[in-house]
Design an enzyme around this catalytic site. Structure first.
Site, short mmCIF file in Angstrom:
data_model
loop_
_atom_site.label_atom_id
_atom_site.label_comp_id
_atom_site.label_asym_id
_atom_site.label_seq_id
_atom_site.Cartn_x
_atom_site.Cartn_y
_atom_site.Cartn_z
CD GLU A 137 10.82 12.71 11.43
OE1 GLU A 137 11.67 12.27 10.62
OE2 GLU A 137 9.86 12.02 11.85
CE LYS A 153 -1.75 2.53 3.25
NZ LYS A 153 -1.76 3.90 2.66
CD GLU A 194 13.24 4.34 7.68
OE1 GLU A 194 13.35 5.19 8.58
OE2 GLU A 194 12.95 4.61 6.51
CB CYS A 245 13.06 9.11 7.94
SG CYS A 245 13.86 7.96 6.81
#
Length: 485
Positions: A394, A189, A263, A297
């Protein structure tokens, strides 16, 4: 199938490689069992060009019944795919890689059109790396018994894979290639805001002759992903995305025998010592945080500069970012493209407001942003401390915090003072410093005198809240295998 004129809203005189008409459907169905089929949900959503807010196409929204169809197709295909000779499996994977190279130009344009990243990055980084991952794992398919001596490697079964919006085709390659090489089948997906290159990959897979059902690509939002994770006949979950969603996946699978790799987020430290090549380091800083609009990331979003050279580095950095070109992602001269979505832009702007409120000094170069679309200028925050929200959380955008340090031990402590542990960069001429920091920094990936360099043979993954497991290299095969002695 219709031709989309990507010249409609922009002047492409400076970007001849981006003027080709690309083949896009007005509506995309689900790719299940080797064919495109209409969703049982009967629902579709819009995918939008973030550079101008215009609709590109409609994409199917899979519900639980659609997910079940895809898993059943993958399970049926697994019976024959897992028994196919390893050399034949490798040939199929190699063929996908070759076809991706042949269609690289179209993939690059769609990636930038749908995601907002500069065409130069899509063309020179994303698509070549995606093809290279298929090439790399095609080579491993007939060598598994040599890779794991004294063990008998066996495929798990059906792999459920959920990928993010920042590197759509590359993340699909990272996940699909090792799964196929180890004899598994796939239900993948893509993110709802960037589904088009995954659906184009489905067309390529169809054309490659890969047996039906080996790869299934279904689209949708969070509920679709949750249905894949919770499906009882999925043997393995591979997820790349936010730490928050990763934690939810971990909780939902507690006590269930289902292999998982996650991850997740990062807050990478980029460390500049006084003996570094300053000009080279400044270019590395720019690449570390402004590559793909900071939608990375492993971005070097926390800059640590040794105090003795801090003024010089900061001044040169300000000069450099003032030259960055912000605008049309399909112009080959663009350095910073569009923010992926209005939601992500709002998140970035929220953090910029928090930084100002908490007393950090902000620097943004004077630049004229396009009137339509989602845009954010490159942003520096100075005079920040470890306690600042923008240092700890983040942001996932073109925002860099800058701190100074005096000693190695001080910067190690500051760099490790974060809930994340995905990446770091070290800039110095002294090998001894590189080796010391590589041992002491709590990060899964550490670059020396460079940043954001990737190779299919190199494992990628993090510590702490940056995830669990590794992708890439020999390590990327293990999560898709079970072993017998």
């Amino acid at each position: 199938m219709s031709k989309v004129d990507i010249n409609k809203s922009w002047n492409y005189a400076a970007a001849p490689e981006s003027t080709a008409h690309i083949q896009l459907k007005k509506k995309y169905d689900l790719f299940i069992g080797g064919d495109f089929v209409k969703p049982l949900s009967k629902k579709y959503f819009d995918t939008v060009n973030p550079a101008n807010g215009e609709q590109i196409a409609k994409v199917a929204e899979a519900n639980k019944q659609d997910v079940d169809r895809a898993v059943k197709a993958a399970r049926k295909a697994f019976k024959s795919w897992s028994k196919l000779s390893v050399k034949e499996r490798g040939k199929y994977i190699f063929r996908i890689a070759r076809m991706m190279q042949e269609r690289a130009r179209e993939f690059a344009v769609i990636e930038s059109l749908d995601g907002g990243k500069p065409i130069r990055e899509s063309r020179d980084i994303d698509i070549p790396l995606a093809a290279n991952h298929f090439f790399y794992y095609a080579g491993w398919s007939d060598k598994l018994e040599y890779a794991f001596p004294n063990k008998i490697p066996k495929p798990l079964g059906v792999a459920g894979q959920i990928i993010p919006w920042n590197f759509p085709l590359l993340m699909a390659a990272w996940k699909i290639a090792p799964a196929l090489a180890t004899g598994n089948t796939v239900v993948l997906k893509p993110a709802e805001t960037t589904s088009l290159t995954a659906l184009k990959l489905a067309e390529l897979i169809q054309d490659s002759g890969l047996p039906k059902g080996v790869v299934n690509i279904i689209t949708g939002a969070g509920e679709t992903g949750a249905a894949i994770v919770s499906h009882p006949d999925v043997d393995k979950i591979a997820f790349t995305g936010s730490t928050e969603v990763g934690k939810l996946i971990q909780k939902s699978l507690a006590g269930i025998e289902k292999k998982t790799t996650l991850e997740l987020g990062g807050k990478g430290a980029n460390i500049i010592f006084e003996d570094a090549a300053i000009e080279q380091a400044v270019e590395g800083i720019v690449n570390a945080i402004f590559f793909n609009q900071g939608h990375v990331c492993c971005a070097g979003s926390r800059l640590f500069v040794q105090a003795s050279v801090a003024d010089v580095v900061i001044e040169k950095l300000k000069e450099r970012i003032s030259t960055l070109i912000i605008g049309d992602p399909l112009d080959k001269n663009t350095d910073i493209g569009a923010i992926n979505s209005t939601e992500q832009l709002a998140t970035i702007e929220k953090y910029i407001a928090i930084g100002k409120k908490e007393g950090a000094d902000i620097y943004q170069p004077k630049c004229q942003l396009p009137k339509k679309g989602n845009w954010c200028p490159p942003t520096l925050f100075l005079n920040v401390s470890q306690s600042h929200t923008i240092v700890q959380e983040e942001i996932f955008g073109p925002v860099l915090t800058i701190q100074t340090f005096r000693t190695i031990d001080e910067v190690i402590e500051k760099a490790n003072n974060t809930p994340f542990g995905l990446s770091a960069g070290v800039w110095t001429e002294k090998g001894s410093k590189i080796f010391k920091l590589s041992q002491k920094l709590k990060a899964g990936v550490i670059w020396a005198n460079t940043f954001n360099k990737f190779d299919p043979a190199s494992p990628f993954g993090g510590y702490k809240e940056s995830g669990m497991g590794r992708e890439g290299g020999l390590h990327g095969l293990k999560p898709y295998l079970k072993f017998k002695s």
